[in-house]
Design a protein around this motif. Structure first.
Motif, PDB file in Angstrom:
ATOM      1  N   ASP A 108      76.067  44.832  16.647  1.00 16.03           N
ATOM      2  CA  ASP A 108      75.575  43.836  17.597  1.00 16.03           C
ATOM      3  C   ASP A 108      76.586  43.658  18.722  1.00 16.03           C
ATOM      4  O   ASP A 108      77.779  43.943  18.566  1.00 16.03           O
ATOM      5  N   CYS A 109      76.102  43.160  19.829  1.00 15.33           N
ATOM      6  CA  CYS A 109      76.947  42.870  20.982  1.00 15.33           C
ATOM      7  C   CYS A 109      77.840  41.667  20.692  1.00 15.33           C
ATOM      8  O   CYS A 109      77.392  40.687  20.089  1.00 15.33           O
ATOM      9  N   ASN A 110      79.078  41.731  21.134  1.00 16.09           N
ATOM     10  CA  ASN A 110      79.979  40.582  21.066  1.00 16.09           C
ATOM     11  C   ASN A 110      79.670  39.693  22.272  1.00 16.09           C
ATOM     12  O   ASN A 110      80.203  39.892  23.358  1.00 16.09           O
ATOM     13  N   MET A 111      78.791  38.736  22.061  1.00 12.99           N
ATOM     14  CA  MET A 111      78.307  37.879  23.144  1.00 12.99           C
ATOM     15  C   MET A 111      79.414  37.014  23.754  1.00 12.99           C
ATOM     16  O   MET A 111      79.273  36.535  24.867  1.00 12.99           O
ATOM     17  N   ASP A 112      80.518  36.851  23.046  1.00 15.03           N
ATOM     18  CA  ASP A 112      81.631  36.055  23.571  1.00 15.03           C
ATOM     19  C   ASP A 112      82.246  36.680  24.814  1.00 15.03           C
ATOM     20  O   ASP A 112      82.902  35.984  25.594  1.00 15.03           O
ATOM     21  N   LEU A 113      82.035  37.988  25.009  1.00 17.78           N
ATOM     22  CA  LEU A 113      82.614  38.661  26.175  1.00 17.78           C
ATOM     23  C   LEU A 113      81.704  38.618  27.402  1.00 17.78           C
ATOM     24  O   LEU A 113      82.109  39.047  28.479  1.00 17.78           O
ATOM     25  N   LEU A 114      80.496  38.092  27.240  1.00 11.98           N
ATOM     26  CA  LEU A 114      79.552  37.999  28.360  1.00 11.98           C
ATOM     27  C   LEU A 114      79.341  36.538  28.733  1.00 11.98           C
ATOM     28  O   LEU A 114      79.204  35.685  27.864  1.00 11.98           O
ATOM     29  N   SER A 115      79.272  36.280  30.036  1.00 11.99           N
ATOM     30  CA  SER A 115      79.019  34.916  30.506  1.00 11.99           C
ATOM     31  C   SER A 115      77.524  34.607  30.430  1.00 11.99           C
ATOM     32  O   SER A 115      76.693  35.516  30.299  1.00 11.99           O
ATOM     33  N   GLU A 116      77.196  33.330  30.527  1.00 10.23           N
ATOM     34  CA  GLU A 116      75.779  32.935  30.542  1.00 10.23           C
ATOM     35  C   GLU A 116      75.036  33.599  31.685  1.00 10.23           C
ATOM     36  O   GLU A 116      73.902  34.056  31.515  1.00 10.23           O
ATOM     37  N   SER A 117      75.659  33.661  32.862  1.00 11.88           N
ATOM     38  CA  SER A 117      74.994  34.255  34.020  1.00 11.88           C
ATOM     39  C   SER A 117      74.760  35.750  33.820  1.00 11.88           C
ATOM     40  O   SER A 117      73.724  36.287  34.227  1.00 11.88           O
ATOM     41  N   GLU A 118      75.696  36.429  33.170  1.00 11.13           N
ATOM     42  CA  GLU A 118      75.541  37.857  32.913  1.00 11.13           C
ATOM     43  C   GLU A 118      74.412  38.114  31.920  1.00 11.13           C
ATOM     44  O   GLU A 118      73.562  38.990  32.148  1.00 11.13           O
ATOM     45  N   ILE A 119      74.382  37.328  30.851  1.00 11.94           N
ATOM     46  CA  ILE A 119      73.312  37.454  29.847  1.00 11.94           C
ATOM     47  C   ILE A 119      71.961  37.163  30.503  1.00 11.94           C
ATOM     48  O   ILE A 119      70.980  37.888  30.283  1.00 11.94           O
ATOM     49  N   GLU A 120      71.912  36.120  31.304  1.00 19.24           N
ATOM     50  CA  GLU A 120      70.669  35.744  32.002  1.00 19.24           C
ATOM     51  C   GLU A 120      70.152  36.894  32.859  1.00 19.24           C
ATOM     52  O   GLU A 120      68.966  37.250  32.801  1.00 19.24           O
TER      53      GLU A 120
END
Length: 177
Positions: A108-120
């Motif tokens: 799975d992706c380590n979501m801690d390395l992505l910002s909310e805006s990037e995920i969005e």
């Protein structure tokens, strides 16, 4: 004055590959590259920066994120030179490329390395374009930025910005920062 990208974040780049590969039903080198290009354009438009700072090369079938493509080649064990031995292992533990093109996440992706805006932005682009065919994605990404560059040359950030509906605003922001 030309705008330059200040920093490529390889940790974030790897997580983006994993994120996209997990989100698409049949992720390929092509579809991962196109999802990132379109996500970067959206993030640039909305937030004034690229997601991981990769540069794009004008390839035959559209823009290709240079360092990310190299990372995927390492996963495919096709790279003529490694990025570095430790990093190669991290890449190969995270993704695999099978049949020369299919990107398969191993975790799975380590979501801690992505910002909310990037995920969005990534999710919005995946939702909008994730079911498009190879040909459709190629056509969509053969935009004026791609057309402004010779094949196998870098697409300037200025050319990418010029494709945005708020190009003047983004350009002014990038020049000021």
């Amino acid at each position: 004055m030309t705008i330059h990208i200040k920093h490529f974040d390889r940790d974030k780049a790897l997580e983006i590959i994993v994120f996209i590969a997990n989100a698409l039903p049949n992720a390929t080198l092509h579809s991962v590259s196109k999802m990132l290009y379109l996500s970067d354009k959206l993030h640039l438009q909305e937030y004034g920066r690229l997601i991981c700072g990769d540069k794009y090369i004008a390839m035959e079938y559209g823009p290709v994120p240079s360092a990310i493509y190299d990372m995927m080649k390492v996963a495919n064990k096709r790279a003529t030179t490694s990025i570095d031995v430790d990093w190669d292992e991290i890449i190969q533990d995270s993704i695999d490329v099978v049949n020369g093109r299919n990107v398969v996440p191993k975790r799975d992706c380590n979501m801690d390395l992505l910002s909310e805006s990037e995920i969005e932005c990534l999710q919005q682009i995946i939702d909008e374009y994730g079911q498009k065919t190879f040909g459709q994605l190629t056509d969509i990404t053969h935009d004026s930025a791609w057309n402004s560059s010779y094949q196998n040359d870098t697409i300037s950030i200025d050319a990418i910005v010029a494709t945005l509906p708020n190009a003047d605003e983004v350009s002014n922001y990038l020049h000021a920062h």
